[in-house]
Design a protein around this motif. Structure first.
Motif: not given
Length: 400
Positions: A304-325
């Motif tokens: 929403e704030l136009g920070n696509a690279h930050d969004a990608v970084a948070w995504h790639e970090k978060t989906i590695k957790r077991d809790a993602w599933r």
């Protein structure tokens, strides 16, 4: 099954070219391509990975584009979703209880059965089985209204939940105004019970944001959050903290929509503190709130704030957790669509395409039924380097 349905796309092109009695050279001339290009396509050496090229070929061959992809690849009927929305609209437009119209005994639902029905519909929603939810909601609303009329004390929370799931479904279907009606009904029914009001405000915030009323969404969700916030977070129950934290996330999303970086960061930080106390793996008040959900929200607010690279970084970090599933299927698939948008904005269309495919595998209806999902698919499919699977999915759904 027609034997041509089993052929690869290139062989299917050759088959229909032969049916139209076109030589490779004539066919190539009409397409503005070389004879060598046509030969490679028909032999499968060159893949057809652009929607526009498939459309051009279909036009020259005088067939529907879906024929090139086989009988199973028929354009999705837009009427199916429209008919579903119409059924939901009719369900929200009935006033049998208020008008004291007689109800057949067979149509009266026992309260204990209604509890199970509400639970079942929420589970279907969290598994992104939207066509099934559309089919179930009209009877659910009717039954909840009758139980509430007979016993307001027992029926009120059930009716609020019925309206909440209806509002959530309508937001998914791109019907924010109709969703607003359902959320408003939930708020009216919940009045007098702070916890029920706060639960209903989650959906109210969603529909207000979806209808472009970010400031109103932020105001409502903050008011509801602070109304139930415990004076000391350590004293709050997981259910209270989950609801309060979810409302803060909704407020953060609204602040981000308005471009307010500082308020967004403050609200997300406050929600993260509550999430740390709740932990992952819970679904209090149908919020799936926890540290992983908050970090997925960071992806959405960064977008929403136009920070696509930050969004990608948070995504790639978060989906590695077991809790993602552990998150509901609907939540994960919706997030993957956000991630695909982030990859597009970060100039990585190939990963965006793979992410859309992951979303479709996770919850097909999230991509195929949601207008927002179809829009992301269309954006990915327009890229010259979009993978063939994306092209086929786009044409299957009539998204170009």
């Amino acid at each position: 099954m027609d034997s041509t349905d089993l052929l690869p796309v290139g062989r299917r092109v050759a088959y229909w070219r032969g049916r139209r009695k076109l030589s490779q050279q004539v066919f190539a001339d009409r397409l503005g391509k070389s004879k060598s290009w046509v030969d490679k396509v028909e032999r499968g050496v060159r893949s057809l990975n652009k929607v526009s090229t498939l459309q051009d070929i279909a036009a020259v061959l005088r067939i529907d584009t879906a024929v090139l992809l086989g009988r199973d690849a028929q354009p999705a009927a837009a009427t199916e979703r429209a008919e579903g929305v119409e059924r939901l609209s009719e369900a929200l437009s009935t006033y049998e209880i208020a008008l004291a119209r007689p109800v057949a005994r067979r149509d009266v639902v026992a309260a204990d059965r209604l509890v199970r029905n509400v639970e079942h519909v929420w589970i279907m929603f969290e598994h992104a089985r939207y066509p099934q939810v559309i089919a179930l909601v009209p009877d659910l609303l009717a039954g909840a209204q009758r139980v509430h009329a007979d016993d307001p004390g027992w029926g009120r929370p059930l009716l609020v939940e019925a309206y909440r799931v209806t509002a959530s479904l309508l937001v998914k279907l791109g019907e924010a105004d109709l969703g607003w009606l359902a959320a408003d009904r939930a708020m009216a029914t919940a009045t007098g019970d702070p916890l029920l009001v706060s639960a209903a405000t989650v959906q109210l915030g969603q529909v207000l944001r979806a209808s472009g009323r970010a400031r109103a969404a932020m105001s409502a969700t903050l008011a509801a959050a602070y109304r139930i916030a415990p004076p000391d977070p350590d004293d709050g129950t997981p259910a209270e903290l989950s609801l309060c934290g979810t409302l803060l996330v909704q407020a953060a999303l609204a602040a981000a929509r308005g471009g307010d970086d500082r308020t967004t960061a403050d609200l997300i930080g406050e929600a993260a503190g509550m999430a740390a106390r709740v932990g992952d793996g819970h679904d209090h008040h149908r919020t799936a709130f926890g540290p992983t959900a908050v970090d997925l929200a960071r992806v959405a607010v960064a977008l929403e704030l136009g920070n696509a690279h930050d969004a990608v970084a948070w995504h790639e970090k978060t989906i590695k957790r077991d809790a993602w599933r552990w998150l509901p299927v609907e939540h994960r698939a919706a997030h993957l669509l956000d991630a695909a948008r982030a990859y597009l904005q970060a100039d990585d269309p190939a990963t965006a395409g793979r992410t859309v495919i992951d979303a479709d595998r996770t919850a097909p209806a999230e991509v195929r039924q949601r207008p927002a999902g179809r829009e992301v698919l269309a954006q990915v499919a327009r890229d010259p380097h979009a993978p063939a699977t994306i092209i086929q999915l786009a044409i299957t759904l009539g998204v170009t």
